[in-house]
Design an enzyme around this catalytic site. Structure first.
Site, mmCIF file in Angstrom:
data_model
loop_
_atom_site.group_PDB
_atom_site.id
_atom_site.type_symbol
_atom_site.label_atom_id
_atom_site.label_comp_id
_atom_site.label_asym_id
_atom_site.label_seq_id
_atom_site.Cartn_x
_atom_site.Cartn_y
_atom_site.Cartn_z
ATOM 1 N N CYS A 2 -83.125 11.509 8.761
ATOM 2 C CA CYS A 2 -82.560 10.188 8.485
ATOM 3 C C CYS A 2 -83.633 9.105 8.694
ATOM 4 O O CYS A 2 -84.470 9.215 9.584
ATOM 5 C CB CYS A 2 -81.367 9.816 9.363
ATOM 6 S SG CYS A 2 -80.015 10.981 9.281
ATOM 7 N N ARG A 27 -87.133 10.973 4.394
ATOM 8 C CA ARG A 27 -86.557 11.496 5.633
ATOM 9 C C ARG A 27 -85.143 12.055 5.441
ATOM 10 O O ARG A 27 -84.570 12.641 6.361
ATOM 11 C CB ARG A 27 -86.503 10.387 6.696
ATOM 12 C CG ARG A 27 -87.873 9.839 7.055
ATOM 13 C CD ARG A 27 -87.738 8.744 8.090
ATOM 14 N NE ARG A 27 -87.247 9.278 9.337
ATOM 15 C CZ ARG A 27 -87.994 9.759 10.302
ATOM 16 N NH1 ARG A 27 -89.303 9.801 10.156
ATOM 17 N NH2 ARG A 27 -87.464 10.218 11.408
ATOM 18 N N TRP A 76 -79.820 12.372 6.175
ATOM 19 C CA TRP A 76 -79.873 13.828 5.998
ATOM 20 C C TRP A 76 -78.709 14.349 6.821
ATOM 21 O O TRP A 76 -78.697 14.242 8.045
ATOM 22 C CB TRP A 76 -81.197 14.393 6.501
ATOM 23 C CG TRP A 76 -81.370 15.839 6.171
ATOM 24 C CD1 TRP A 76 -81.872 16.361 5.006
ATOM 25 C CD2 TRP A 76 -81.065 16.966 7.012
ATOM 26 N NE1 TRP A 76 -81.871 17.726 5.067
ATOM 27 C CE2 TRP A 76 -81.378 18.130 6.281
ATOM 28 C CE3 TRP A 76 -80.543 17.096 8.286
ATOM 29 C CZ2 TRP A 76 -81.203 19.407 6.797
ATOM 30 C CZ3 TRP A 76 -80.365 18.374 8.801
ATOM 31 C CH2 TRP A 76 -80.700 19.511 8.061
ATOM 32 N N ASN A 103 -79.929 7.871 13.748
ATOM 33 C CA ASN A 103 -80.740 9.025 13.342
ATOM 34 C C ASN A 103 -80.770 9.960 14.536
ATOM 35 O O ASN A 103 -81.124 9.542 15.631
ATOM 36 C CB ASN A 103 -82.163 8.551 12.991
ATOM 37 C CG ASN A 103 -83.152 9.699 12.930
ATOM 38 O OD1 ASN A 103 -82.795 10.806 12.548
ATOM 39 N ND2 ASN A 103 -84.391 9.431 13.303
ATOM 40 N N GLY A 104 -80.389 11.221 14.333
ATOM 41 C CA GLY A 104 -80.413 12.193 15.428
ATOM 42 C C GLY A 104 -79.076 12.898 15.546
ATOM 43 O O GLY A 104 -78.286 12.909 14.596
ATOM 44 N N GLU A 486 -98.759 29.591 2.280
ATOM 45 C CA GLU A 486 -98.506 28.206 1.875
ATOM 46 C C GLU A 486 -98.112 28.127 0.393
ATOM 47 O O GLU A 486 -97.204 27.380 0.018
ATOM 48 C CB GLU A 486 -99.760 27.347 2.159
ATOM 49 C CG GLU A 486 -99.748 25.932 1.608
ATOM 50 C CD GLU A 486 -98.663 25.021 2.184
ATOM 51 O OE1 GLU A 486 -97.928 25.434 3.095
ATOM 52 O OE2 GLU A 486 -98.542 23.895 1.676
ATOM 53 N N LYS A 490 -94.580 26.560 -0.926
ATOM 54 C CA LYS A 490 -94.483 25.475 -1.913
ATOM 55 C C LYS A 490 -93.509 25.866 -3.031
ATOM 56 O O LYS A 490 -92.704 25.065 -3.475
ATOM 57 C CB LYS A 490 -95.859 25.163 -2.528
ATOM 58 C CG LYS A 490 -96.827 24.451 -1.627
ATOM 59 C CD LYS A 490 -96.583 22.959 -1.470
ATOM 60 C CE LYS A 490 -95.873 22.567 -0.242
ATOM 61 N NZ LYS A 490 -96.346 22.703 1.048
ATOM 62 N N GLU A 493 -89.798 25.876 -1.736
ATOM 63 C CA GLU A 493 -89.154 24.591 -1.461
ATOM 64 C C GLU A 493 -89.033 23.711 -2.707
ATOM 65 O O GLU A 493 -88.106 22.919 -2.813
ATOM 66 C CB GLU A 493 -89.817 23.836 -0.302
ATOM 67 C CG GLU A 493 -91.221 23.342 -0.503
ATOM 68 C CD GLU A 493 -91.737 22.553 0.708
ATOM 69 O OE1 GLU A 493 -92.955 22.441 0.833
ATOM 70 O OE2 GLU A 493 -90.943 22.041 1.526
ATOM 71 N N HIS A 509 -98.768 48.955 3.227
ATOM 72 C CA HIS A 509 -97.888 49.274 4.361
ATOM 73 C C HIS A 509 -96.435 48.913 4.046
ATOM 74 O O HIS A 509 -95.609 48.882 4.952
ATOM 75 C CB HIS A 509 -98.364 48.533 5.618
ATOM 76 C CG HIS A 509 -99.743 48.940 6.027
ATOM 77 N ND1 HIS A 509 -100.004 50.091 6.735
ATOM 78 C CD2 HIS A 509 -100.946 48.368 5.777
ATOM 79 C CE1 HIS A 509 -101.313 50.200 6.921
ATOM 80 N NE2 HIS A 509 -101.906 49.164 6.349
ATOM 81 N N LYS A 612 -88.150 15.407 5.020
ATOM 82 C CA LYS A 612 -89.565 15.565 5.342
ATOM 83 C C LYS A 612 -89.812 15.738 6.840
ATOM 84 O O LYS A 612 -90.598 16.578 7.243
ATOM 85 C CB LYS A 612 -90.356 14.373 4.818
ATOM 86 C CG LYS A 612 -91.841 14.605 4.943
ATOM 87 C CD LYS A 612 -92.607 13.792 3.980
ATOM 88 C CE LYS A 612 -94.089 14.131 4.068
ATOM 89 N NZ LYS A 612 -94.379 15.475 3.541
HETATM 90 O O1 M6R Z 1 -94.329 16.539 10.014
HETATM 91 P P1 M6R Z 1 -94.734 17.954 10.294
HETATM 92 O O2 M6R Z 1 -96.114 18.262 9.824
HETATM 93 O O3 M6R Z 1 -94.547 18.337 11.727
HETATM 94 O O4 M6R Z 1 -93.744 18.858 9.440
HETATM 95 C C1 M6R Z 1 -93.769 20.248 9.568
HETATM 96 C C2 M6R Z 1 -92.964 20.911 8.485
HETATM 97 O O5 M6R Z 1 -91.620 20.502 8.549
HETATM 98 C C3 M6R Z 1 -93.503 20.585 7.078
HETATM 99 O O6 M6R Z 1 -94.834 20.945 6.959
HETATM 100 C C4 M6R Z 1 -92.679 21.325 5.992
HETATM 101 O O7 M6R Z 1 -92.856 22.697 6.109
HETATM 102 C C5 M6R Z 1 -93.073 20.813 4.608
HETATM 103 N N1 M6R Z 1 -91.909 20.423 3.867
HETATM 104 C C6 M6R Z 1 -93.782 21.816 3.787
HETATM 105 O O8 M6R Z 1 -94.131 21.334 2.525
#
Ligand code: M6R
Length: 617
Positions: A2, A27, A76, A103-104, A486, A490, A493, A509, A612
């Site tokens: 949020c 957020r 969120w 927020n929280g 990674e 990507k 998500e 394996h 995010k």
């Molecule tokens: O703000 P942060 O770097 O701590 O966030 C960590 C993860 O939540 C963040 O990297 C998340 O995996 C991304 N959406 C990946 O693209």
């Protein structure tokens, strides 16, 4: 999660709030809402499920009154579905004169709600947050003192919260409180701002103060007071935001993600700036506060989540190789629950773009309590993680708005490389000249990234070709392994495609059983000049999957003739020191995922279900 924004001052409050929410929408984007107190002294609230544009359209159709004070929220969802009713702000009091955003998570909301229901409160939503609105209103009805009532209520709340309140009876006052959730004040001239981070107000002011844990802000147009939950005055140093407001806008790009991928020569360059001399010597003045520890560090534990954890995994190879310190990487949310062994000679390196990821914050608090020192690698000035760590090494990626991390990832790896070289220099674990060779290679990165970004046609075409793939596998070895992870993240998500990254050596394996005719497999190929002959091993892996029907896309070094014999497609990147190659190799994977998602008609900046900053555990 949020985003919250608050404003008091002469500008059009609705414009300030909506502008701030636009920058904070990363957020959370399940719903958005604002409350203002208009010039007639009435509270007006508007909220809508869905992305911010829905709220903007609604306000355009039926504008809110002129006002000089208000609060805004982008959600969120945690408690309650993303509906208009559950959207913030929430109103409190018999005449609904109070408006609150949160927020929280209020962990004891159920007990508080029961108490309020017994007192006759009527709830309009399923959220935990609404309980706080009713509580403040009820307390105010008893005392007639809004600030004191707010103080009393926040002391009763458990969990994580940033809460903002406005009330018709106090039309020049915004109250805010924070515990385990971020809050930053923006200081203006005859106006003041509140935001989840500086992006909320950087367009208006660069003067900011980060609010501490368990603190309350009393915000008026001409004054800002901070106190703790007991009402004792607190002061914090002001800082200057070094983000450029335009950096948080799309600037003509089709998406924030496209812009942020293109920003990488700059963001990596800015992260290197003033830390590596032209002859490759690395010195990190930011580490002065832990300089006494550096010669004695016997172990480094890196804590991070998601993409930041993969950046840390790359860094592990470099720090161990250069500084000869054992490094482990732990997902922050696993770390503290397994009772890790920490000593005063353990350095915990917490890596986070936002600096507000709750799991990483809790991991670092645990580490500090256990006697370890914490270095944070963070992209956001004034973030909680940066303030709580013993030392901070900022990445200078600028604001990253797209939910999928791109430029923050390459900046994090860059910062960790700098850390490795600094530790190696101070501890004398490698000849200085050897380290300087790597330092000079680092300086080549911005130019090499720019080269990768000019040759993306084949990657884009491949993304379109594979848009209907049901699953994509990624393979890598050594520093290529975290890049495979990674690349898979990507794609998950952004394109909602099942994808997995594997260490190429692990293939036989088990994972090779997944290979069938037509299976796309993306392989990160080490340099053919690799002294450990990893190249030959990965080329063998390519042959093994190809023999079983896989369509192999290789990311390989320019001039690698061998790989083209077996891979269906090869995306070439410039040759660079083998430890630094991940920064170049990941860029085609970022573009592949973005283009594939776009080809499926998906929103690449705001993928479903995500936010995010994950500011709850
Ligand atoms: O703000 P942060 O770097 O701590 O966030 C960590 C993860 O939540 C963040 O990297 C998340 O995996 C991304 N959406 C990946 O693209």
């Amino acid at each position: 999660m949020c985003g919250i924004v608050g404003y008091v001052g002469p500008k059009s409050t609705v414009d300030v709030l909506l502008g701030g929410l636009k920058r904070l929408e990363y957020r959370g984007y399940d719903s958005a809402g604002v409350s203002v107190i208009n010039h007639q002294g009435q509270l007006e609230t508007r909220k809508k499920a869905g992305k911010l544009t829905k709220l903007v359209e609604d306000i355009e159709k039926a504008p809110l009154g002129e006002s000089n004070i208000g609060i805004g929220h982008t959600r969120w969802a945690t408690h309650g579905a993303p509906t208009d009713g559950n959207a913030h702000p929430h109103l409190g009091g018999e005449h609904q004169k109070l408006s609150l955003i949160h927020n929280g998570i209020i962990e004891n909301f159920s007990e508080l709600k029961t108490e309020l229901l017994l007192q006759g409160a009527v709830f309009a939503s399923e959220t935990d947050s609404e309980a706080a609105a009713h509580l403040v209103a009820a307390q105010y009805a008893k005392t007639g003192d809004l600030t004191e009532s707010f103080r009393t209520v926040v002391r009763r709340l458990h969990g994580a919260f940033t809460i903002l309140v406005v009330h018709e009876d106090e039309p020049g006052l915004v109250l805010a409180a924070r515990r385990n959730a971020p809050l930053v004040i923006g200081l203006g001239d005859g106006e003041n701002f509140l935001g989840s981070d500086v992006a909320a107000f950087v367009e208006h002011t660069k003067r900011a103060i980060a609010v501490g844990q368990d603190e309350i802000v009393i915000l008026k147009a001409g004054s800002v007071e901070i106190e703790n939950f007991n009402g004792e005055k607190v002061t914090h140093e002001e800082f200057t935001v070094d983000w450029d407001a335009s950096a948080a806008s799309k600037g003509g790009w089709s998406s924030f993600m496209a812009k942020e991928i293109a920003d990488q020569p700059q963001s990596v360059g800015d992260t290197l700036m003033a830390r590596v001399s032209s002859d490759g010597y690395v010195n990190l003045e930011e580490l002065a506060s832990i300089s006494k520890l550096i010669p004695n560090i016997d172990r480094i534990i890196m804590v991070a989540c998601g993409t930041a954890a993969y950046a840390s995994e790359v860094g592990k190879y470099a720090i161990e190789a250069w500084a000869k310190i054992p490094v482990s990487v732990e997902l922050s949310h696993e770390f503290r629950y397994r009772q890790p062994i920490l000593t005063p000679n353990t350095l915990v390196v917490a890596v986070s773009q936002s600096g507000e990821t709750m799991d990483t914050l809790m991991a670092t608090r645990y580490a500090k309590e256990a006697g370890a020192s914490v270095l944070s690698i963070c992209n956001t000035q004034g973030a909680t993680l940066a303030r709580e760590a013993d030392a901070v090494l900022y990445t200078h990626a600028g604001p990253e708005v797209a939910v999928a991390s791109t430029k923050a990832f390459t900046a994090q790896i860059t910062a960790i490389f700098l850390l490795g070289l600094h530790l190696a220099t101070v501890r004398g674990t490698q000849p200085k000249e050897d380290l300087q060779v790597i330092g000079k290679e680092l300086l080549k990165l911005p130019g090499d990234i720019a080269d990768v970004l000019t040759t993306t046609d084949s990657t884009r075409a491949l993304a379109k070709k594979f848009k209907d793939a049901r699953t994509v596998l990624f393979l890598g070895r050594h520093v290529g392994f975290p890049i495979a992870l990674e690349g898979a993240l990507k794609l998950k998500e952004l394109a909602y495609i099942h994808s997995e990254g594997f260490a190429a050596g692990e293939l036989k394996h088990g994972p090779i059983a997944l290979i069938e005719e037509g299976q796309p497999v993306i392989v990160i190929v080490p340099s053919p000049s690799d002294p450990d002959s990893l190249h030959a091993k990965v080329v063998s892996n390519i042959q093994e999957v190809k023999a079983r029907g896989a369509q192999v896309i290789a990311i390989a070094e320019q001039g690698d003739a061998e790989v083209s014999k077996y891979a269906a497609e090869v995306i070439y990147v410039p040759a660079i020191h083998k430890m630094l190659a991940p920064i170049l190799n990941v860029i085609p994977l970022q573009i592949f995922a973005m283009e594939l998602a776009a080809a499926k008609g998906l929103d690449v900046d705001q993928p479903r279900n995500l936010a995010k900053s994950v500011t709850v555990e």
